[in-house]
Design an enzyme around this catalytic site. Structure first.
Site, PDB file in Angstrom:
ATOM      1  N   TRP A  21      31.991  15.502 -31.801  1.00  0.00           N
ATOM      2  CA  TRP A  21      32.237  15.262 -33.038  1.00  0.00           C
ATOM      3  C   TRP A  21      33.108  16.284 -33.606  1.00  0.00           C
ATOM      4  CZ3 TRP A  21      28.159  17.153 -37.181  1.00  0.00           C
ATOM      5  CH2 TRP A  21      29.047  16.737 -38.514  1.00  0.00           C
ATOM      6  N   ASP A  49      29.436  10.558 -26.066  1.00  0.00           N
ATOM      7  CA  ASP A  49      29.748   9.947 -27.324  1.00  0.00           C
ATOM      8  C   ASP A  49      30.726  10.445 -28.171  1.00  0.00           C
ATOM      9  OD1 ASP A  49      28.199   8.150 -29.436  1.00  0.00           O
ATOM     10  OD2 ASP A  49      28.633  10.053 -30.335  1.00  0.00           O
ATOM     11  N   TYR A  54      36.625  10.912 -35.242  1.00  0.00           N
ATOM     12  CA  TYR A  54      36.648  12.423 -35.135  1.00  0.00           C
ATOM     13  C   TYR A  54      38.046  13.196 -34.656  1.00  0.00           C
ATOM     14  CZ  TYR A  54      31.633  11.289 -34.065  1.00  0.00           C
ATOM     15  OH  TYR A  54      30.451  10.861 -34.096  1.00  0.00           O
ATOM     16  N   PRO A 206      20.103  17.144 -33.104  1.00  0.00           N
ATOM     17  CA  PRO A 206      18.645  17.447 -32.762  1.00  0.00           C
ATOM     18  C   PRO A 206      18.438  18.799 -33.060  1.00  0.00           C
ATOM     19  CG  PRO A 206      19.952  17.183 -30.852  1.00  0.00           C
ATOM     20  CD  PRO A 206      20.697  16.875 -31.921  1.00  0.00           C
ATOM     21  N   GLN A 290      26.563  27.138 -23.372  1.00  0.00           N
ATOM     22  CA  GLN A 290      25.801  26.317 -24.122  1.00  0.00           C
ATOM     23  C   GLN A 290      24.959  25.280 -23.635  1.00  0.00           C
ATOM     24  OE1 GLN A 290      28.602  25.732 -27.466  1.00  0.00           O
ATOM     25  NE2 GLN A 290      27.503  27.329 -28.722  1.00  0.00           N
TER      26      GLN A 290
END
Length: 332
Positions: A21, A49, A54, A206, A290
């Site tokens: 995104w 996704d 975007y 999340p 990450q």
């Protein structure tokens, strides 16, 4: 990596999915973005996704180039349509015209003949739902998408769309809402409806835009370079969680994560995956390391005492109002 069925469909997707995104095409350079995609693949993530809007369509282009050369059948590629992708009056919404033009543009940018899941990025009050669903059905029947889904739709809207999908002989298998320990608005209405209809959740944010990593401290400025300081990185969205009472309570999760042998990020991702209606949790990354941390949340089971302690720590600041799931009444 662990895998789950997307709703009651036969398609398996990775418990951790990779989303781009606010990274690809805007926040990070393409070389770095490609490195993150390669890391995701190496770590067992197969589900990716994105959306046409975007980075003004650039995110799809970057993802398409990053996935080039991969065995297409081994991937699950998801995209979406609704938000503006141009200045024209019809460059937005869920009209047949825009949906048909959008899927062709997405396939071209993603360098693929089909997507595994094509999603309505919001509900379009300006277009009859029948028109939208008939366009989706034509896309599925033509082979340009295998399944359809929605994002940030209310339970009543999902139910009506699901009924139309069955009439049109296509499968509406997913809902993509925001969901985290702090944002639980889907639990009272959307989740029970989706459980009944066989629809799975692919949840975004999340980690509550990074707040649940614990890096934002009450009474202190946000770290330089963090999402809260960068408008391109969604600073406006994270603002709702940047109150001192929220940040203070989030700090109470640190000892709970340590006791469980998890980082704060892993605890946040594992928490959403405890909901059996969640098929996958979307994570993004600006650095490969990450992702290396995030994927360790796959397959983690949190015991009842830990879940209770999390609820006790956060209860006063949790947003549960189902009315917070909403789409613009007018096209943007």
């Amino acid at each position: 990596m662990e895998f789950r069925h997307l709703g009651r469909s036969g398609m398996l997707i990775s418990e951790i999915s990779y989303g781009n995104w606010i990274t690809h095409g805007s926040q990070v350079e393409e070389e770095q973005a490609t490195a993150c995609v390669r890391a995701a693949l190496d770590l067992g993530i197969t589900t990716f996704d994105t959306a046409d809007v975007y980075a003004g369509t650039r995110a799809e282009e970057v993802l398409g180039r990053a996935l080039a050369g991969q065995r297409r059948e081994s991937l699950e590629i998801f995209t979406k349509a609704y938000w503006p992708t141009g200045n024209g009056r019809n460059d937005r919404g869920l009209s047949r015209k825009h949906i048909m033009e959008s899927i062709n543009g997405s396939l071209r940018r993603l360098q693929t003949d089909y997507v595994d899941l094509y999603q309505a990025h919001r509900y379009d009050y300006a277009t009859p739902l029948e028109e939208t669903m008939e366009a989706f059905a034509d896309i599925v029947h033509s082979g340009k998408a295998h399944y359809i889904g929605v994002s940030e739709w209310k339970a009543s809207q999902i139910r009506e769309a699901h009924a139309l999908a069955r009439e049109l002989k296509i499968q509406l298998v997913s809902s993509q809402p925001q969901y985290s320990m702090l944002w639980r608005v889907i639990e009272s209405e959307v989740v029970p409806t989706c459980e009944e209809l066989g629809i799975g959740q692919i949840v975004w944010s999340p980690m509550a835009q990074g707040v649940l990593t614990g890096k934002y401290l009450p009474g202190q400025p946000a770290p330089a370079g963090s999402r809260a300081t960068d408008e391109k990185s969604g600073a406006a969205m994270i603002a709702r969680f940047m109150e001192d009472d929220v940040l203070t309570r989030v700090q109470q999760l640190k000892p709970l994560a340590e006791q469980a042998g998890l980082t704060m990020a892993q605890l946040a991702i594992a928490w959403v995956l405890q909901n059996p209606n969640v098929s996958s949790a979307i994570v993004g990354a600006t650095r490969p390391e990450q992702l290396e941390d995030n994927v360790k949340a796959a397959g983690v089971k949190l015991d009842a005492d830990l879940l209770k302690a999390i609820d006790e720590a956060l209860d006063p600041i949790v947003e549960r109002d189902p009315a917070k799931t909403e789409s613009p009444l007018q096209r943007p």
